[in-house]
Design a protein around this motif. Structure first.
Motif, short mmCIF file in Angstrom:
data_model
loop_
_atom_site.label_atom_id
_atom_site.label_comp_id
_atom_site.label_asym_id
_atom_site.label_seq_id
_atom_site.Cartn_x
_atom_site.Cartn_y
_atom_site.Cartn_z
N ASN A 45 -2.88 7.63 -7.37
CA ASN A 45 -3.82 7.14 -8.38
C ASN A 45 -4.05 5.64 -8.24
O ASN A 45 -5.18 5.15 -8.35
CB ASN A 45 -3.30 7.45 -9.78
N LEU A 46 -2.96 4.90 -8.02
CA LEU A 46 -3.09 3.45 -7.87
C LEU A 46 -3.83 3.10 -6.58
O LEU A 46 -4.57 2.12 -6.54
CB LEU A 46 -1.72 2.79 -7.90
N LYS A 47 -3.62 3.88 -5.54
CA LYS A 47 -4.34 3.64 -4.29
C LYS A 47 -5.84 3.82 -4.50
O LYS A 47 -6.65 3.01 -4.03
CB LYS A 47 -3.85 4.60 -3.20
N ARG A 48 -6.21 4.88 -5.21
CA ARG A 48 -7.63 5.13 -5.48
C ARG A 48 -8.24 3.99 -6.29
O ARG A 48 -9.37 3.55 -6.03
CB ARG A 48 -7.80 6.46 -6.20
N TRP B 251 0.82 -1.21 0.00
CA TRP B 251 0.00 0.00 0.00
C TRP B 251 0.86 1.26 0.00
O TRP B 251 0.60 2.20 -0.76
CB TRP B 251 -0.91 -0.01 1.23
N GLN B 252 1.89 1.30 0.84
CA GLN B 252 2.73 2.48 0.94
C GLN B 252 3.51 2.74 -0.35
O GLN B 252 3.91 3.88 -0.62
CB GLN B 252 3.70 2.34 2.11
N ARG B 253 3.73 1.72 -1.16
CA ARG B 253 4.51 1.88 -2.38
C ARG B 253 3.67 2.27 -3.60
O ARG B 253 4.21 2.53 -4.67
CB ARG B 253 5.28 0.59 -2.68
N VAL C 261 -10.36 -3.03 2.79
CA VAL C 261 -11.66 -2.64 3.33
C VAL C 261 -11.65 -2.70 4.86
O VAL C 261 -12.03 -1.74 5.54
CB VAL C 261 -12.77 -3.54 2.78
N GLU C 262 -11.20 -3.83 5.41
CA GLU C 262 -11.27 -4.03 6.85
C GLU C 262 -10.30 -3.18 7.64
O GLU C 262 -10.52 -2.89 8.81
CB GLU C 262 -11.05 -5.52 7.16
N LEU D 34 -8.62 0.87 -4.07
CA LEU D 34 -9.73 1.04 -3.14
C LEU D 34 -11.08 0.90 -3.86
O LEU D 34 -12.01 0.28 -3.34
CB LEU D 34 -9.66 2.41 -2.46
N THR D 35 -11.18 1.47 -5.06
CA THR D 35 -12.42 1.35 -5.84
C THR D 35 -12.75 -0.11 -6.11
O THR D 35 -13.89 -0.55 -5.95
CB THR D 35 -12.29 2.12 -7.17
#
Length: 207
Positions: A54-57, A48-50, A124-125, A60-61
């Protein structure tokens, strides 16, 4: 596990360990499931930190669409952006895959999901979807510096990709006889490639 070697190893270890706790199949799998999510937490946090913002969004989507009980609208109405570059990068890195599951998010007329459902569940969790948006740091807008950075990163990326091909070929030839260190190095090189590609994008280079 989404066929990711490290997660496959965790899953196998968790199933083996769970046999010593309960012989009831449902209880055993439930115990193994909790162990997998717990053991993989550090790995997921590192992934996640890497990721870029944009990739995080996008991640998450996808995660929220698949586990739609926590968000509205229904997953069938969730559509990913038309950013070909980001989606193809995720697909080539085996982080996402096309699926027949109609409860997943859509892109270019197909449904997509995160390959490792354990990672999607963690997103999610763990409450990542509730974290406030953080603006990604932008490198100084100095064209000379950008060109220098890109000039350094391109050959580094090429070297990593060549090394990855060598290792994957070696692993394919040896199969189960391959030394575990080969698999570990493959995972490390893949992570390095992700990091260099991320830096290239930040400096305006193509990956």
């Amino acid at each position: 596990s989404g066929r990711h070697p490290f997660l496959v190893q965790i899953a196998a270890a968790a199933l083996f360990e769970s046999n010593t706790y309960d012989r009831n199949s449902q209880a055993r799998y439930g115990h193994a499931d909790r162990m997998i999510q717990g053991w993989a937490t550090v790995h997921f946090e590192d992934v996640w930190q890497r990721l870029s913002q944009n990739l995080k969004r996008t991640a998450l989507t996808l995660a929220l669409a698949e586990f739609s009980q926590v968000v509205e609208p229904p997953a069938a109405d969730v559509t990913l952006s038309d950013d070909d570059h980001e989606m193809r990068w995720l697909a080539d890195g085996d982080l996402i895959e096309a699926t027949a599951n109609q409860r997943c998010a859509s892109w270019r007329g197909e449904r997509w999901r995160i390959c490792a459902s354990s990672f999607a569940r963690w997103l999610v969790e763990s409450g990542k979807w509730m974290e406030p948006h953080k603006q990604e740091e932008t490198p100084p807008l100095d064209s000379t510096e950008r060109e220098e950075q890109v000039a350094v990163l391109r050959p580094l990326l090429r070297a990593h990709r060549n090394r990855l091909r060598e290792l994957e070929l070696k692993h394919a030839k040896l199969g189960t006889a391959a030394d575990p260190s080969v698999i570990n190095e493959i995972d490390e090189i893949r992570q390095k490639i992700i990091e260099v590609e991320r830096d290239l994008r930040r400096w305006g280079g193509h990956v």
